[in-house]
Scaffold this active site. Structure first.
Site, PDB file in Angstrom:
ATOM      1  N   PHE A   6       0.836  -1.197   0.000  1.00 27.44           N
ATOM      2  CA  PHE A   6       0.000   0.000   0.000  1.00 27.44           C
ATOM      3  C   PHE A   6       0.881   1.262   0.000  1.00 27.44           C
ATOM      4  CE2 PHE A   6      -2.334   3.096   2.797  1.00 27.44           C
ATOM      5  CZ  PHE A   6      -3.326   3.433   1.897  1.00 27.44           C
ATOM      6  N   HIS A   7       1.872   1.282   0.880  1.00 26.03           N
ATOM      7  CA  HIS A   7       2.795   2.414   0.973  1.00 26.03           C
ATOM      8  C   HIS A   7       3.527   2.652  -0.356  1.00 26.03           C
ATOM      9  CE1 HIS A   7       6.040   5.001   2.270  1.00 26.03           C
ATOM     10  NE2 HIS A   7       6.929   4.057   2.084  1.00 26.03           N
TER      11      HIS A   7
END
Length: 196
Positions: free
Chosen positions: A37-38
């Site tokens: 996600f990051h």
């Protein structure tokens, strides 16, 4: 900022639920999911995608098994178009982009950083200030070390390769939304996310 602009930022969400796996721990899978996600947010240079954890608990300390991603329909679609969940498909279930329910509360979800390792702090000060070990022991006593009790995600730094804990604090539930951006972890840089 006008109310329409605030509401525009919080119109949609996606729920991503971790599935139990006999081969990998929950912490390992959650870390892998959050790292992906990051990286996707960094790639997109996104500041308009926030995150919350509906099953987050202080006792027992857990992030839960649901990561809720917030934003506009177009921001969330842009995120999902990157295929950032590749490799996680056997480990998660994911809703489509859904509309936020009516009459929701709001919450600020932030990163908290702690001075958690006194020896590391001392070594850093010795390098930066050229002080002796005796000087840094006096300057940085054992009492500065804190043992945080917040839920966290274990991640690996892309720049240093070292693992670290990303501590997350979900603030008090608020009646009204707060406009603002999110960082590359989807955590608040001033903005709240819907809470339901």
């Amino acid at each position: 900022m006008p109310a329409e602009a605030v509401d525009f930022m919080t119109t949609h969400y996606i729920d991503i639920r971790l599935l139990p796996d006999p081969e990998f721990s929950h912490a390992h899978l959650f870390g892998a999911l959050y790292a992906k996600f990051h990286r996707a947010l960094v790639q997109l240079k996104a500041t308009d995608v926030g995150v919350s954890f509906p099953l987050y608990r202080m006792q027992p300390r857990t992030m839960g098994d649901v990561m809720r991603v917030h934003g506009t329909r177009s921001a969330l679609q842009r995120l999902m178009d990157t295929d950032w969940l590749r490799g996680m498909n056997d480990h998660v279930t994911c809703t489509g982009v859904l509309s936020i329910p009516d009459q929701v509360k709001h919450r600020i979800v932030t990163r908290r950083q702690f001075k958690t390792n006194v020896e590391r702090l001392r070594r850093r000060r010795m390098r930066r200030k050229g002080e002796t070990e005796a000087q840094v022991v006096t300057a940085i006593p054992e009492s500065v070390e804190r043992q945080p009790e917040l839920p966290y995600v274990q991640l690996r730094s892309a720049s240093t390769g070292q693992t670290f804990r990303l501590f997350v604090l979900q603030g008090e539930v608020e009646e009204a939304p707060i406009d603002g951006d999110y960082n590359s972890y989807g955590l608040s840089m001033g903005g709240s996310v819907p809470w339901f």
